[in-house]
Motif scaffolding. Structure first.
Motif, PDB file in Angstrom:
ATOM      1  N   VAL A 146      31.043 -21.578  29.129  1.00 39.02           N
ATOM      2  CA  VAL A 146      30.020 -21.384  28.092  1.00 39.02           C
ATOM      3  C   VAL A 146      28.856 -20.569  28.677  1.00 39.02           C
ATOM      4  O   VAL A 146      28.346 -19.658  28.031  1.00 39.02           O
ATOM      5  CB  VAL A 146      29.527 -22.743  27.519  1.00 39.02           C
ATOM      6  N   ILE A 147      28.484 -20.886  29.913  1.00 36.60           N
ATOM      7  CA  ILE A 147      27.388 -20.151  30.565  1.00 36.60           C
ATOM      8  C   ILE A 147      27.768 -18.676  30.719  1.00 36.60           C
ATOM      9  O   ILE A 147      26.974 -17.796  30.393  1.00 36.60           O
ATOM     10  CB  ILE A 147      26.997 -20.803  31.914  1.00 36.60           C
ATOM     11  N   ASP A 148      28.992 -18.397  31.179  1.00 41.97           N
ATOM     12  CA  ASP A 148      29.454 -17.002  31.313  1.00 41.97           C
ATOM     13  C   ASP A 148      29.351 -16.276  29.975  1.00 41.97           C
ATOM     14  O   ASP A 148      28.924 -15.118  29.906  1.00 41.97           O
ATOM     15  CB  ASP A 148      30.908 -16.944  31.813  1.00 41.97           C
ATOM     16  N   CYS A 149      29.752 -16.980  28.938  1.00 43.19           N
ATOM     17  CA  CYS A 149      29.745 -16.417  27.588  1.00 43.19           C
ATOM     18  C   CYS A 149      28.298 -16.122  27.149  1.00 43.19           C
ATOM     19  O   CYS A 149      28.011 -15.047  26.603  1.00 43.19           O
ATOM     20  CB  CYS A 149      30.392 -17.440  26.668  1.00 43.19           C
ATOM     21  N   ARG A 150      27.386 -17.048  27.411  1.00 40.88           N
ATOM     22  CA  ARG A 150      25.974 -16.867  27.041  1.00 40.88           C
ATOM     23  C   ARG A 150      25.334 -15.730  27.821  1.00 40.88           C
ATOM     24  O   ARG A 150      24.506 -15.001  27.289  1.00 40.88           O
ATOM     25  CB  ARG A 150      25.190 -18.156  27.276  1.00 40.88           C
ATOM     26  N   VAL A 151      25.706 -15.619  29.099  1.00 42.98           N
ATOM     27  CA  VAL A 151      25.143 -14.551  29.931  1.00 42.98           C
ATOM     28  C   VAL A 151      25.625 -13.187  29.424  1.00 42.98           C
ATOM     29  O   VAL A 151      24.843 -12.248  29.309  1.00 42.98           O
ATOM     30  CB  VAL A 151      25.479 -14.774  31.426  1.00 42.98           C
ATOM     31  N   ALA A 152      26.911 -13.112  29.078  1.00 44.54           N
ATOM     32  CA  ALA A 152      27.453 -11.850  28.540  1.00 44.54           C
ATOM     33  C   ALA A 152      26.743 -11.496  27.231  1.00 44.54           C
ATOM     34  O   ALA A 152      26.373 -10.341  26.999  1.00 44.54           O
ATOM     35  CB  ALA A 152      28.957 -11.982  28.308  1.00 44.54           C
ATOM     36  N   LYS A 153      26.519 -12.509  26.390  1.00 45.82           N
ATOM     37  CA  LYS A 153      25.827 -12.280  25.123  1.00 45.82           C
ATOM     38  C   LYS A 153      24.384 -11.830  25.389  1.00 45.82           C
ATOM     39  O   LYS A 153      23.870 -10.939  24.726  1.00 45.82           O
ATOM     40  CB  LYS A 153      25.845 -13.554  24.273  1.00 45.82           C
TER      41      LYS A 153
END
Length: 191
Positions: A146-153
């Motif tokens: 989820v963190i990876d996804c938020r950082v990409a966003k």
């Protein structure tokens, strides 16, 4: 006819401290009222209609889209919509209050386009992507996926920052709150 209120739009990547800054502003005597978004998702926990969100069905949401009742909206995934109703903004302005928005970057840009000089758009930026990742890790609420996804966003959202009237970097929360407060006061007090 009294002086119409103004609109202050906040957008930022998740974890940049935007909600903290918005709540700080709402606690001040600035005649601000929060624009409540509409959503097609059901209420969670103790959420009440007209407090956290206006809860409407996906069909009602689509009907309002067709009638051009939204300033901005997003279908986050199929049938799950979030948006800002024009009627909500008018409700607040008609009371002579200033409107504060906490919206995603595309929504923020759309509201600014619609209201032009009556609105000020502020982008709250984390000092760096690494710093943002650290903050999200420290929160301890999300899995690493989820963190990876938020950082990409966040990286994608940062690319929109130049389209905002002002970028405030939240490196030190006290300073960021102060900068935002001063900026908003100046904007509200302009004729």
């Amino acid at each position: 006819m009294g002086k119409r209120g103004k609109l202050i739009i906040f957008s930022a990547p998740s974890g940049s401290g935007k909600s903290t800054i918005v709540n700080h502003l709402l606690s001040k005597e600035l005649n601000l009222e929060f624009s409540i978004s509409a959503t097609s998702r059901p209420p969670r926990g103790k959420e009440k209609n007209g407090v956290e969100y206006y809860f409407i069905t996906p069909d009602e949401f689509r009907e309002k889209i067709n009638k051009d009742e939204f300033l901005e909206y997003e279908e986050v995934y199929e049938g799950r919509y979030y948006g800002t109703l024009k009627s909500e903004v008018e409700r607040i302005l008609n009371k002579g209050h200033n409107v504060i928005f906490d919206v995603d970057v595309v929504g923020g840009i759309n509201i600014k386009k619609y209201y032009g000089d009556k609105a000020k758009s502020i982008f709250i930026q984390p000092p760096s992507i690494e710093c943002l990742r650290d903050r999200l890790i420290q929160r301890g609420t999300d899995s690493s996926e989820v963190i990876d996804c938020r950082v990409a966003k966040a990286e994608y959202e940062l690319s929109f920052a130049p389209q905002f009237d002002e970028i405030i970097i939240n490196d030190n929360l006290m300073e960021a709150k102060e900068k935002v407060y001063n900026s908003v006061v100046r904007f509200i007090e302009e004729n």
